[in-house]
Design a protein around this motif. Structure first.
Motif, PDB file in Angstrom:
ATOM      1  N   TYR A  94     -18.063   1.319   0.413  1.00 53.08           N
ATOM      2  CA  TYR A  94     -18.777   2.325  -0.372  1.00 53.08           C
ATOM      3  C   TYR A  94     -18.210   3.707  -0.091  1.00 53.08           C
ATOM      4  CZ  TYR A  94     -22.058  -1.058  -2.137  1.00 53.08           C
ATOM      5  OH  TYR A  94     -22.607  -2.125  -2.802  1.00 53.08           O
ATOM      6  N   GLN A  95     -18.001   4.490  -1.171  1.00 52.89           N
ATOM      7  CA  GLN A  95     -17.411   5.823  -1.072  1.00 52.89           C
ATOM      8  C   GLN A  95     -18.447   6.887  -1.406  1.00 52.89           C
ATOM      9  OE1 GLN A  95     -14.088   4.869  -3.847  1.00 52.89           O
ATOM     10  NE2 GLN A  95     -12.765   5.500  -2.169  1.00 52.89           N
ATOM     11  N   ASN A  96     -18.267   8.051  -0.805  1.00 50.91           N
ATOM     12  CA  ASN A  96     -19.241   9.123  -0.962  1.00 50.91           C
ATOM     13  C   ASN A  96     -19.077   9.859  -2.293  1.00 50.91           C
ATOM     14  OD1 ASN A  96     -19.778  12.394   0.084  1.00 50.91           O
ATOM     15  ND2 ASN A  96     -21.391  10.866   0.161  1.00 50.91           N
ATOM     16  N   MET A  97     -20.213  10.143  -2.936  1.00 52.44           N
ATOM     17  CA  MET A  97     -20.254  11.000  -4.120  1.00 52.44           C
ATOM     18  C   MET A  97     -21.258  12.107  -3.845  1.00 52.44           C
ATOM     19  SD  MET A  97     -21.409  10.206  -8.087  1.00 52.44           S
ATOM     20  CE  MET A  97     -19.915   9.375  -8.601  1.00 52.44           C
ATOM     21  N   ARG A  98     -20.948  13.337  -4.261  1.00 53.64           N
ATOM     22  CA  ARG A  98     -21.840  14.471  -4.055  1.00 53.64           C
ATOM     23  C   ARG A  98     -22.156  15.089  -5.410  1.00 53.64           C
ATOM     24  NH1 ARG A  98     -20.450  16.842   1.849  1.00 53.64           N
ATOM     25  NH2 ARG A  98     -19.651  14.893   2.705  1.00 53.64           N
ATOM     26  N   THR A  99     -23.421  15.101  -5.753  1.00 54.25           N
ATOM     27  CA  THR A  99     -23.857  15.657  -7.030  1.00 54.25           C
ATOM     28  C   THR A  99     -24.718  16.889  -6.786  1.00 54.25           C
ATOM     29  OG1 THR A  99     -25.780  14.188  -7.068  1.00 54.25           O
ATOM     30  CG2 THR A  99     -23.785  13.401  -8.175  1.00 54.25           C
ATOM     31  N   PRO A 100     -24.856  17.774  -7.792  1.00 55.50           N
ATOM     32  CA  PRO A 100     -25.637  18.996  -7.603  1.00 55.50           C
ATOM     33  C   PRO A 100     -27.113  18.724  -7.343  1.00 55.50           C
ATOM     34  CG  PRO A 100     -24.221  19.156  -9.540  1.00 55.50           C
ATOM     35  CD  PRO A 100     -24.195  17.727  -9.101  1.00 55.50           C
ATOM     36  N   VAL A 101     -27.739  19.641  -6.630  1.00 62.65           N
ATOM     37  CA  VAL A 101     -29.190  19.582  -6.442  1.00 62.65           C
ATOM     38  C   VAL A 101     -29.904  19.861  -7.755  1.00 62.65           C
ATOM     39  CG1 VAL A 101     -31.130  20.753  -5.332  1.00 62.65           C
ATOM     40  CG2 VAL A 101     -29.130  20.145  -3.991  1.00 62.65           C
ATOM     41  N   LEU A 102     -29.354  20.735  -8.595  1.00 64.54           N
ATOM     42  CA  LEU A 102     -29.970  21.099  -9.874  1.00 64.54           C
ATOM     43  C   LEU A 102     -29.344  20.318 -11.013  1.00 64.54           C
ATOM     44  CD1 LEU A 102     -30.401  24.995  -9.881  1.00 64.54           C
ATOM     45  CD2 LEU A 102     -32.206  23.274  -9.886  1.00 64.54           C
ATOM     46  N   GLU A 103     -30.196  19.795 -11.885  1.00 66.12           N
ATOM     47  CA  GLU A 103     -29.755  19.109 -13.094  1.00 66.12           C
ATOM     48  C   GLU A 103     -30.643  19.574 -14.254  1.00 66.12           C
ATOM     49  OE1 GLU A 103     -27.215  16.994 -13.402  1.00 66.12           O
ATOM     50  OE2 GLU A 103     -26.876  16.028 -11.442  1.00 66.12           O
ATOM     51  N   HIS A 104     -30.209  19.286 -15.476  1.00 67.24           N
ATOM     52  CA  HIS A 104     -31.066  19.531 -16.628  1.00 67.24           C
ATOM     53  C   HIS A 104     -32.312  18.643 -16.532  1.00 67.24           C
ATOM     54  CE1 HIS A 104     -28.444  22.181 -18.930  1.00 67.24           C
ATOM     55  NE2 HIS A 104     -27.419  21.409 -18.580  1.00 67.24           N
ATOM     56  N   THR A 105     -33.461  19.210 -16.832  1.00 70.06           N
ATOM     57  CA  THR A 105     -34.718  18.453 -16.739  1.00 70.06           C
ATOM     58  C   THR A 105     -34.677  17.206 -17.600  1.00 70.06           C
ATOM     59  OG1 THR A 105     -35.953  20.473 -16.256  1.00 70.06           O
ATOM     60  CG2 THR A 105     -37.219  18.607 -17.108  1.00 70.06           C
ATOM     61  N   ARG A 106     -34.046  17.297 -18.770  1.00 74.16           N
ATOM     62  CA  ARG A 106     -34.030  16.140 -19.678  1.00 74.16           C
ATOM     63  C   ARG A 106     -33.336  14.934 -19.067  1.00 74.16           C
ATOM     64  NH1 ARG A 106     -30.524  19.937 -21.833  1.00 74.16           N
ATOM     65  NH2 ARG A 106     -28.311  19.281 -22.048  1.00 74.16           N
TER      66      ARG A 106
END
Length: 427
Positions: A40-52
């Motif tokens: 398994y490899q690491n992915m980093r996504t933003p804390v903020l996303e569009h509410t939809r």
């Protein structure tokens, strides 16, 4: 005197200070090694996303979307934004946006904070942390089993013996539709025992009604039609294939027909690892298959399965068992006398670090007694003493702080140029 009023932290947002933070780092390092062992490899996504993203990905009639999300309107462009309440939707959004599955399936994980505005309780805060693991593009029960088997390995690595596995199958869309109709009919017959929340969900999300903790509704929930009884041959074969692989691995499990997810894109395998040691918040890990989510969020249809672990709960269990280590501040603590001793200690400390040892030089010029108290409190294996005699001899005095009193080599003299090699061999 300052007129500034002291500011306290927000409710449900917890500070983590040393030495507790060291236990977090140890757990995170263990988890990364464990996941790497399965590719398994690491992915980093933003804390903020569009509410939809979350209203589509989690569901508008879920507690998370209705009551718990931290959402706001961006004052610059009036976008509705949300601090992530979970990882899966953001990971799927990223995989679609970057065409991440164009050439092969992917094994992905993420770790970090998530945010839900709910009543803080043991093991759950308004900012809490998750380990999220997703297998994207894999259709078979073999990968469902892999996820569960690797979790069993994690519990062994942490020395947790009293976490039990519950399984269910949510089948496929047509099977859920038939069960849904039968379930709504059952709920309508027992509407007099339903609480306000259950009546509100009866037609929009009836599966979640079965997950009630209301004692007055337990008999009704226990007598409700079971989704498992509506499964067709293919869904049963998937479940049986999963169970066969768990049997091969010697993993004990229980079928829990009331274990549900309540959203249409979930299908087939659903599972939870639970314990009785965390009170009402007994779920340590929850997961399942969500083959419909990638297409729902605008991507090319692809299967997917994953799980999430609450890190606060996991650390709580680990610390209850006394197995969570608290790493020392350093391995070697250097005490000194006079400016020349302090400068020599600083030079020696750099040599120790070059050798891969963690070293601290006492700051300031307090007496030896005070410095030794600080050395002992640091958890160091050894104190290295640099005073006038040591400077004259060109050799440090090494005092071992964690050796048995009967050990004849509790204290020794080591030439400055040999110190790093000597300590590296003995620590």
């Amino acid at each position: 005197m300052s007129e500034f009023k002291k500011v306290a932290g927000l409710t449900g947002m917890k500070d983590t200070l040393p030495p507790e933070s060291a236990s977090w780092e140890t757990l995170e390092a263990l988890v990364r090694d464990w996941l790497a062992g399965y590719g398994y490899q690491n992915m980093r996504t933003p804390v903020l996303e569009h509410t939809r993203l979350f209203t589509r990905g989690i569901g508008e009639v879920t507690d998370i979307v209705e009551k718990e999300m931290y959402s706001f309107v961006d004052s610059l462009n009036e976008d509705r934004l949300t601090m992530r309440p979970e990882f899966t939707a953001g990971i799927v959004r990223s995989a679609i946006e970057h065409n991440f599955l164009y050439d092969r399936p992917r094994r992905i994980y993420a770790m970090g904070p998530v945010f839900r505005h709910e009543r803080p309780q043991r093991g759950r805060y308004r900012q809490f942390h998750q380990i999220d693991v997703e297998a994207l593009g894999f259709p078979g029960p073999d990968v469902d089993a892999e996820l569960i088997i690797m979790l069993a390995r994690l519990w062994r690595l942490l020395g947790l013996a009293d976490i039990r596995l519950e399984l269910n199958s949510l089948g496929q869309a047509a099977e859920r539709a038939a069960h849904r109709a039968a379930l709504i009919e059952h709920l309508e017959k027992h509407v007099d025992v339903l609480d306000e929340e259950a009546r509100r969900r009866m037609h929009t999300n009836p599966l979640r009604v079965l997950d009630t903790k209301n004692p007055a509704m337990q008999a009704m929930a226990n007598s409700a039609p079971r989704l498992f009884d509506f499964l067709g041959a293919e869904s049963l074969a998937h479940y049986q294939g999963l169970c066969a692989r768990l049997d091969d691995a010697g993993i004990t499990y229980t079928l829990n027909p009331r274990l549900v997810r309540g959203l249409d894109y979930y299908n087939l395998t659903v599972f939870e690892w639970v314990t009785d040691r965390l009170g009402a918040q007994g779920t340590v890990c929850g997961g399942g298959r969500y083959d419909g989510l990638i297409e729902l969020l605008g991507g090319k249809a692809a299967p997917a399965v994953g799980f999430a672990i609450g890190m606060e709960r996991l650390l709580d269990l680990w610390q209850q068992d006394g197995a969570a280590p608290t790493p020392a501040e350093c391995q070697v603590y250097l005490v000194h006398q006079g400016e020349a001793g302090q400068r020599q200690a600083a030079r020696l400390a750099e040599a120790l670090r070059d050798a891969g040892l963690r070293a601290l030089v006492h700051a300031g010029s307090t007496g030896f007694k005070s410095q030794f108290r600080r050395a002992d409190a640091s958890g160091a294996e050894a104190a290295v003493i640099i005073g006038g005699d040591e400077l004259a001899a060109g050799a440090a005095t090494v005092k071992w702080l964690r050796r048995d009193a009967a050990d004849a080599a509790q204290q020794e003299s080591v030439a400055f140029e040999q110190l790093a090699h000597h300590l590296k061999q003995r620590i």
